[in-house]
Design an enzyme around this catalytic site. Structure first.
Site: not given
Length: 450
Positions: A379, A201
């Site tokens: 994201c 991430c």
């Protein structure tokens, strides 16, 4: 952390310690759900290494293919975490406990839980070794071992976390320290870092920065905070559309970005952070901090380094379209432990799981895989306590958006999707093997599929 498929993670962290053992240990009532107590067998039709997002998801899918008792998951951890929530935990918007469930409660019924660590892989003999020199053989192997955190590669860590003013949203042991440091901030530099390694991430290191800025505005401390994002990268984000939007926010909120700066040392007793200038190797600079958020260096789990299934770095070497191993046709990889050239998120795992399901089904029928993974990942870039930019993109770093709107704009709706809908989808659909990413939704909405 990221989301899971319009939605995501940053999948699970793996311990870096290499051990060996399993044995005929008793399974808990959560183990093989077809029996209250059961000992591990020495052969499974499908063996899954790792009980994180990818491992649990694929074990649920495989159990439906080959039946109860024929699938096992090797996983030592007693607790399973939904790590994408830790961004909000570090920002004080969620409680850590809401991100955790017992591993047994998410293990699919009919799948055996082997509470051990894998210590070696021998794909030429279709077996793996566990703790205590126990061998388990398989017909098909799915590797979902996640990514390892390496705080120890920064001088002064992890022991520096015993001091105040420092936290990290990437570890269950340090995420609440982020919130404490945020609350205790008085005046000075607030520094947020991004390491010189692959990470899971990649948006998370700056999400907490935006939340911190919003919190200090709300509490009247913003004028006393000099907010700095020190990143080893040369860009703020890898997809231009979203990078442009983030740079506007950074300018509006008076945030300083220092590119090509890699954190190499933390002097927590002096509240000093030392960065190397990657454009001038060996040249360092020291910054005093009132708050420091550390994103640690990351890498493949130790067991994969120099393994026959891995590339020269240690990532599982799979075909980027089918997720089948490049050398061993009965071995497959998913998630953060692979060398797939896309962002390592739980959103990516969701999309990969649908493709891998189809790949394995065809391999089981002695047919060539046809379904192709396009690198989809997502994201949700949290930019405030009620704002999110929902970034979705593919292998080519081109937007691959689900909704018929401009997703580079901050939206309240996307925040609620991140904070409320995505956790529900994760626990109730993805981990049960019923969510393979938003591609069908995108197609239904006619959003520019090629």
């Amino acid at each position: 952390m990221s989301a899971i498929g319009v939605v995501s993670s940053c999948s699970r962290l793996r311990p870096g310690v290499r051990l060996r053992k399993l044995g005929m240990q008793k399974m808990s009532s959560f183990g093989l759900h077809t029996a209250a107590r059961c000992a591990a067998k020495d052969y499974y039709e499908v063996l899954v290494l790792g009980g994180g997002t990818g491992g649990i998801t694929m074990s649920a899918r495989m159990k439906r293919k080959v039946g109860a008792g024929n699938v096992a998951v090797v996983e030592p951890s007693k607790t399973h975490y939904y790590q994408p929530l830790w961004t909000l935990v570090g920002g004080g918007a969620k409680q850590l406990a809401t991100s955790a469930r017992p591993t047994g409660s998410v293990m699919p019924k009919g799948v055996e839980w082997i509470k051990s660590r894998v210590t070696a892989l021998d794909p030429d003999k279709n077996c793996v070794w566990l703790e205590n020199d126990i061998k388990v053989s398989y017909k098909y192997l799915i590797i979902a071992l996640g990514i390892s955190l390496h705080y120890e590669k920064i001088k002064g860590l992890p022991e520096g976390f015993h001091h105040p003013k420092i936290g990290s949203n990437y570890s269950v042991h340090t995420v609440e320290k982020t919130w404490k440091a945020l609350q205790d901030f008085k005046e000075g530099n607030a520094i947020f870092t991004f390491p010189n390694t692959p990470v899971k991430c990649a948006g998370a290191p700056q999400k907490i920065m935006y939340l911190s800025e919003a919190y200090w505005r709300k509490t009247g401390k913003r004028s006393k905070a000099n907010i700095m994002f020190n990143t080893s990268l040369g860009v703020i984000f890898g997809v231009k559309k979203y990078a442009d939007a983030l740079l506007e926010i950074i300018k509006e909120r008076n945030i300083t970005v220092n590119y090509k700066r890699n954190l190499v040392e933390v002097r927590a007793d002096k509240q000093e952070a030392v960065f190397e200038n990657l454009d001038k190797p060996g040249v360092t600079e020291v910054h005093q901090y009132e708050m420091l958020h550390v994103t640690p260096p990351m890498g493949p789990p130790d067991v994969l380094i120099n393994s026959p299934v891995s590339d020269e770095v240690g990532w599982v070497d799979v075909d980027k379209e089918t997720l089948q191993h490049k050398k061993y046709p009965n071995v497959f990889g998913i998630g953060d432990c692979t060398n797939l050239p896309t962002s390592k998120t739980a959103a990516a795992v969701a999309a990969q799981s649908g493709v891998l399901d189809k790949t394995i089904s065809l391999v089981m029928k002695n047919q060539l895989p046809t379904k192709k993974y396009d690198g989809y990942t997502s994201c949700p870039l949290v930019t405030g306590y009620n704002k999110v930019i929902l970034a979705e993109f593919d292998y080519n770093a081109q937007p691959l958006e689900t909704f018929p709107i401009d997703q580079s704009k901050e939206r309240v709706t996307m925040y609620h999707m991140k904070a409320d809908m995505m956790p529900f989808l994760y626990w109730n659909a993805l981990l049960k093997g019923y969510w393979g990413g938003p591609a069908p939704v995108r197609k239904l909405m006619h959003l520019g599929l090629k």
